[in-house]
Design a protein around this motif. Structure first.
Motif, PDB file in Angstrom:
ATOM      1  N   HIS A  39      47.268  13.676 -20.122  1.00  0.00           N
ATOM      2  CA  HIS A  39      46.547  14.707 -20.869  1.00  0.00           C
ATOM      3  C   HIS A  39      46.944  16.123 -20.451  1.00  0.00           C
ATOM      4  O   HIS A  39      46.262  17.095 -20.778  1.00  0.00           O
ATOM      5  CB  HIS A  39      45.038  14.495 -20.728  1.00  0.00           C
ATOM      6  N   GLY A  40      48.030  16.235 -19.698  1.00  0.00           N
ATOM      7  CA  GLY A  40      48.606  17.548 -19.421  1.00  0.00           C
ATOM      8  C   GLY A  40      48.048  18.313 -18.240  1.00  0.00           C
ATOM      9  O   GLY A  40      48.321  19.512 -18.115  1.00  0.00           O
ATOM     10  N   VAL A  41      47.260  17.657 -17.407  1.00  0.00           N
ATOM     11  CA  VAL A  41      46.761  18.311 -16.195  1.00  0.00           C
ATOM     12  C   VAL A  41      47.031  17.407 -14.991  1.00  0.00           C
ATOM     13  O   VAL A  41      47.256  16.206 -15.143  1.00  0.00           O
ATOM     14  CB  VAL A  41      45.249  18.657 -16.267  1.00  0.00           C
ATOM     15  N   THR A  42      46.971  17.999 -13.825  1.00  0.00           N
ATOM     16  CA  THR A  42      47.149  17.206 -12.611  1.00  0.00           C
ATOM     17  C   THR A  42      45.799  16.625 -12.198  1.00  0.00           C
ATOM     18  O   THR A  42      44.740  17.129 -12.611  1.00  0.00           O
ATOM     19  CB  THR A  42      47.690  18.071 -11.455  1.00  0.00           C
ATOM     20  N   PRO A  43      45.819  15.599 -11.360  1.00  0.00           N
ATOM     21  CA  PRO A  43      44.547  15.060 -10.871  1.00  0.00           C
ATOM     22  C   PRO A  43      43.689  16.123 -10.172  1.00  0.00           C
ATOM     23  O   PRO A  43      42.475  16.148 -10.339  1.00  0.00           O
ATOM     24  CB  PRO A  43      44.982  13.970  -9.890  1.00  0.00           C
ATOM     25  N   LEU A  44      44.316  17.022  -9.434  1.00  0.00           N
ATOM     26  CA  LEU A  44      43.570  18.068  -8.737  1.00  0.00           C
ATOM     27  C   LEU A  44      42.974  19.082  -9.714  1.00  0.00           C
ATOM     28  O   LEU A  44      41.847  19.559  -9.511  1.00  0.00           O
ATOM     29  CB  LEU A  44      44.480  18.760  -7.723  1.00  0.00           C
ATOM     30  N   GLN A  45      43.694  19.383 -10.773  1.00  0.00           N
ATOM     31  CA  GLN A  45      43.144  20.278 -11.792  1.00  0.00           C
ATOM     32  C   GLN A  45      41.928  19.644 -12.452  1.00  0.00           C
ATOM     33  O   GLN A  45      40.919  20.309 -12.684  1.00  0.00           O
ATOM     34  CB  GLN A  45      44.215  20.628 -12.833  1.00  0.00           C
ATOM     35  N   TYR A  46      42.007  18.346 -12.741  1.00  0.00           N
ATOM     36  CA  TYR A  46      40.856  17.636 -13.303  1.00  0.00           C
ATOM     37  C   TYR A  46      39.663  17.711 -12.346  1.00  0.00           C
ATOM     38  O   TYR A  46      38.534  17.988 -12.763  1.00  0.00           O
ATOM     39  CB  TYR A  46      41.203  16.175 -13.606  1.00  0.00           C
ATOM     40  N   LEU A  47      39.911  17.472 -11.072  1.00  0.00           N
ATOM     41  CA  LEU A  47      38.814  17.519 -10.094  1.00  0.00           C
ATOM     42  C   LEU A  47      38.197  18.908 -10.016  1.00  0.00           C
ATOM     43  O   LEU A  47      36.978  19.043  -9.883  1.00  0.00           O
ATOM     44  CB  LEU A  47      39.297  17.072  -8.712  1.00  0.00           C
ATOM     45  N   LEU A  48      39.019  19.939 -10.096  1.00  0.00           N
ATOM     46  CA  LEU A  48      38.482  21.298 -10.092  1.00  0.00           C
ATOM     47  C   LEU A  48      37.535  21.492 -11.272  1.00  0.00           C
ATOM     48  O   LEU A  48      36.408  21.974 -11.105  1.00  0.00           O
ATOM     49  CB  LEU A  48      39.619  22.323 -10.152  1.00  0.00           C
ATOM     50  N   LEU A  49      37.984  21.101 -12.467  1.00  0.00           N
ATOM     51  CA  LEU A  49      37.142  21.232 -13.661  1.00  0.00           C
ATOM     52  C   LEU A  49      35.845  20.441 -13.498  1.00  0.00           C
ATOM     53  O   LEU A  49      34.758  20.929 -13.833  1.00  0.00           O
ATOM     54  CB  LEU A  49      37.903  20.759 -14.900  1.00  0.00           C
ATOM     55  N   LEU A  50      35.976  19.224 -12.999  1.00  0.00           N
ATOM     56  CA  LEU A  50      34.806  18.365 -12.815  1.00  0.00           C
ATOM     57  C   LEU A  50      33.800  18.985 -11.844  1.00  0.00           C
ATOM     58  O   LEU A  50      32.596  18.982 -12.104  1.00  0.00           O
ATOM     59  CB  LEU A  50      35.262  16.994 -12.301  1.00  0.00           C
TER      60      LEU A  50
END
Length: 144
Positions: A39-50
């Protein structure tokens, strides 16, 4: 000064339970790594958003709070926020009550990305029900 413990040695079953837990945890994390990248993001970027969206009782978090949640160094989180800002996922602003603090909020694009990924993560967790169990910690108790 070291103290002598009276803990019982771990049994084979204890090791099996720990290994199974770590296996299921790793499978979930691998799923997360793959789905976020697709989906175009890194796992860490997802965690930041979450962690921004999931911060208790408000719609933003400070850099320091996010560093704690991510278990990362402050300067690393600042760099992560900068990358997410460039992607249009988050925005920063100075806290109006404490000018030393920076508030990080989701932008519309970040909200949409997070919503889609969180739904996929929730579905994966639901599919793991009964398979993903925490080991019985009583069996690890030194008082048994």
């Amino acid at each position: 000064m070291a103290t002598k413990t009276t803990e019982q040695p771990l049994s084979k079953r204890d090791f099996e339970a720990l290994a199974q837990f770590r296996y299921q945890l790793r499978r979930f994390l691998r799923f997360s790594e793959n789905v976020t990248r697709r989906h175009g993001v890194t796992p860490l970027q997802y965690l930041l958003l979450l962690h921004i969206k999931g911060f208790p009782d408000r719609e933003w978090a400070t850099v320091g709070e996010l560093a704690e949640r991510l278990q990362a160094k402050h300067h690393g989180v600042v760099a992560l926020i900068t990358r997410c800002e460039k992607l249009g996922l988050v925005e920063r602003s100075v806290d109006p009550r404490d000018k030393r603090q920076v508030q990080v909020r989701l932008r519309d694009k970040g909200e949409a990305c997070l919503e889609q990924l969180a739904r996929l993560h929730r579905a994966e967790l639901l599919s793991l029900q009964g398979k993903f169990t925490v080991p019985d910690l009583k069996s690890f108790s030194p008082n048994d």
